[in-house]
Each structure stands twice: as C-alpha cells, then as structure tokens.
Design a protein around this motif. Structure first.
Motif, PDB file in Angstrom:
ATOM      1  N   PHE A 137      17.074  15.876  18.925  1.00 44.94           N
ATOM      2  CA  PHE A 137      18.343  15.928  19.657  1.00 44.94           C
ATOM      3  C   PHE A 137      19.526  16.348  18.791  1.00 44.94           C
ATOM      4  N   GLN A 138      19.327  16.473  17.478  1.00 46.10           N
ATOM      5  CA  GLN A 138      20.332  16.934  16.527  1.00 46.10           C
ATOM      6  C   GLN A 138      21.680  16.220  16.715  1.00 46.10           C
ATOM      7  N   ALA A 139      21.624  14.900  16.651  1.00 43.08           N
ATOM      8  CA  ALA A 139      22.816  14.076  16.859  1.00 43.08           C
ATOM      9  C   ALA A 139      23.204  13.371  15.561  1.00 43.08           C
ATOM     10  N   ASP A 140      24.472  13.041  15.440  1.00 45.84           N
ATOM     11  CA  ASP A 140      24.961  12.278  14.297  1.00 45.84           C
ATOM     12  C   ASP A 140      24.493  10.834  14.400  1.00 45.84           C
ATOM     13  N   HIS A 141      24.479  10.159  13.240  1.00 46.58           N
ATOM     14  CA  HIS A 141      24.097   8.748  13.228  1.00 46.58           C
ATOM     15  C   HIS A 141      25.107   7.925  14.031  1.00 46.58           C
ATOM     16  N   SER A 142      24.591   6.936  14.735  1.00 46.82           N
ATOM     17  CA  SER A 142      25.441   6.025  15.490  1.00 46.82           C
ATOM     18  C   SER A 142      24.710   4.699  15.635  1.00 46.82           C
ATOM     19  N   ILE A 202      11.548   2.833  14.406  1.00 47.01           N
ATOM     20  CA  ILE A 202      12.550   3.317  13.455  1.00 47.01           C
ATOM     21  C   ILE A 202      12.269   4.777  13.093  1.00 47.01           C
ATOM     22  N   THR A 203      11.013   5.098  12.872  1.00 48.69           N
ATOM     23  CA  THR A 203      10.627   6.475  12.555  1.00 48.69           C
ATOM     24  C   THR A 203      10.975   7.407  13.710  1.00 48.69           C
ATOM     25  N   ALA A 204      10.630   7.001  14.928  1.00 54.42           N
ATOM     26  CA  ALA A 204      10.917   7.828  16.103  1.00 54.42           C
ATOM     27  C   ALA A 204      12.415   8.067  16.252  1.00 54.42           C
ATOM     28  N   TYR A 205      13.194   7.020  16.067  1.00 55.22           N
ATOM     29  CA  TYR A 205      14.647   7.172  16.176  1.00 55.22           C
ATOM     30  C   TYR A 205      15.167   8.175  15.148  1.00 55.22           C
ATOM     31  N   ALA A 206      14.743   8.013  13.898  1.00 51.75           N
ATOM     32  CA  ALA A 206      15.245   8.875  12.824  1.00 51.75           C
ATOM     33  C   ALA A 206      14.876  10.339  13.075  1.00 51.75           C
ATOM     34  N   ILE A 207      13.643  10.591  13.441  1.00 55.14           N
ATOM     35  CA  ILE A 207      13.216  11.977  13.675  1.00 55.14           C
ATOM     36  C   ILE A 207      13.889  12.540  14.922  1.00 55.14           C
ATOM     37  N   ASN A 208      13.901  11.773  15.993  1.00 53.56           N
ATOM     38  CA  ASN A 208      14.499  12.274  17.235  1.00 53.56           C
ATOM     39  C   ASN A 208      15.998  12.504  17.098  1.00 53.56           C
ATOM     40  N   ARG A 209      16.678  11.602  16.408  1.00 53.19           N
ATOM     41  CA  ARG A 209      18.121  11.772  16.239  1.00 53.19           C
ATOM     42  C   ARG A 209      18.422  13.041  15.464  1.00 53.19           C
ATOM     43  N   ARG A 210      17.735  13.251  14.366  1.00 51.57           N
ATOM     44  CA  ARG A 210      18.043  14.386  13.496  1.00 51.57           C
ATOM     45  C   ARG A 210      17.454  15.699  13.989  1.00 51.57           C
ATOM     46  N   TRP A 211      16.194  15.672  14.390  1.00 49.55           N
ATOM     47  CA  TRP A 211      15.478  16.916  14.649  1.00 49.55           C
ATOM     48  C   TRP A 211      15.415  17.262  16.135  1.00 49.55           C
TER      49      TRP A 211
END
Length: 128
Positions: free
Chosen positions: A58-63, A47-56
């Motif tokens: 790969f700079q992607a919106d939540h999905s 969960i931590t990896a997803y949150a950091i990778n998504r935001r920082w």
C-alpha cells in the motif's frame, strides 16, 4: 488494485512462513504448548504482514493508528479464520481423510480471511 492484490498475496506467503516458523520454533524447540506457540506465531506473522503491506503493498507512511487498526483487524479475522477452520474441518472430516479435511478447511478459512483483510486494509486502513 491488481498490483496491490498480487503484492498482498506475496506478503501473505512471507508472513505465513514467519508465522509458521515462530509457531514451530516455540512449540518444538522451546516447549511451548500448541496454543501458546500458535499465539506467538500469529503475533510475529501479523507484525510481518503489517510491515510488508504498509511499505510495499500500500506504500503508506508509518502510523501507530494504522498499526492498531491492523492489529484489531487481524484479531477479528484471526478469530474468524480459526472458527471457519474448526467448522470446515468438522464438516469435512466424516467424508474425507483427516489430512484432506485439515487442508480443505485451512484453505477455505484462510481464503476468506485473506480476502476480508485485503479489502479492509485497502478501503479503510491504507486508503489513498
């Protein structure tokens, strides 16, 4: 890609600390078995990896779709990681001390899983 790779490594280090922290906390403080504690750590680390990778990274919106894809990817590469670790440890153990075999097998397995995770996320899950 260089910046994303660097950020992915930093994210992985942070996630590994969270993973190990929850593993140790649940195993040693709450008395979970090693396997159950490892599962709890893996879930929180993912969960931590997803949150950091998504935001920082790969700079992607939540999905929710991306979250499900990452969960599937980490389940597969988690299984691969554990399998490669066991194989590597078994291979190294007869010729080096057990601690060295463990560290070598961990680095080998984690390295392969990390590279696969990065490219799968970059090319499929978080593609621009």
């Amino acid at each position: 890609m260089k910046t994303q790779g660097f950020r992915f490594i930093i994210s992985g280090l942070v996630s590994a600390v969270v993973d190990w922290g929850f593993t140790a906390l649940t195993q040693f403080l709450f008395g979970f078995s090693a396997g159950k504690a490892r599962l709890v750590g893996f879930i929180f680390g993912t969960i931590t990896a997803y949150a950091i990778n998504r935001r920082w990274t790969f700079q992607a919106d939540h999905s929710w779709k991306r979250l499900i894809y990452v969960a599937i990817l980490y389940t597969i590469t988690g299984w691969l990681n554990m399998t490669l670790y066991a194989w590597g440890f078994h291979l190294l153990e007869p010729s080096v001390p057990r601690l060295a075999a463990s560290i070598g097998a961990f680095v080998f397995a984690q390295g392969i899983a990390t590279v696969l995770n990065f490219f799968a996320q970059r090319m499929f899950i978080f593609k621009a």
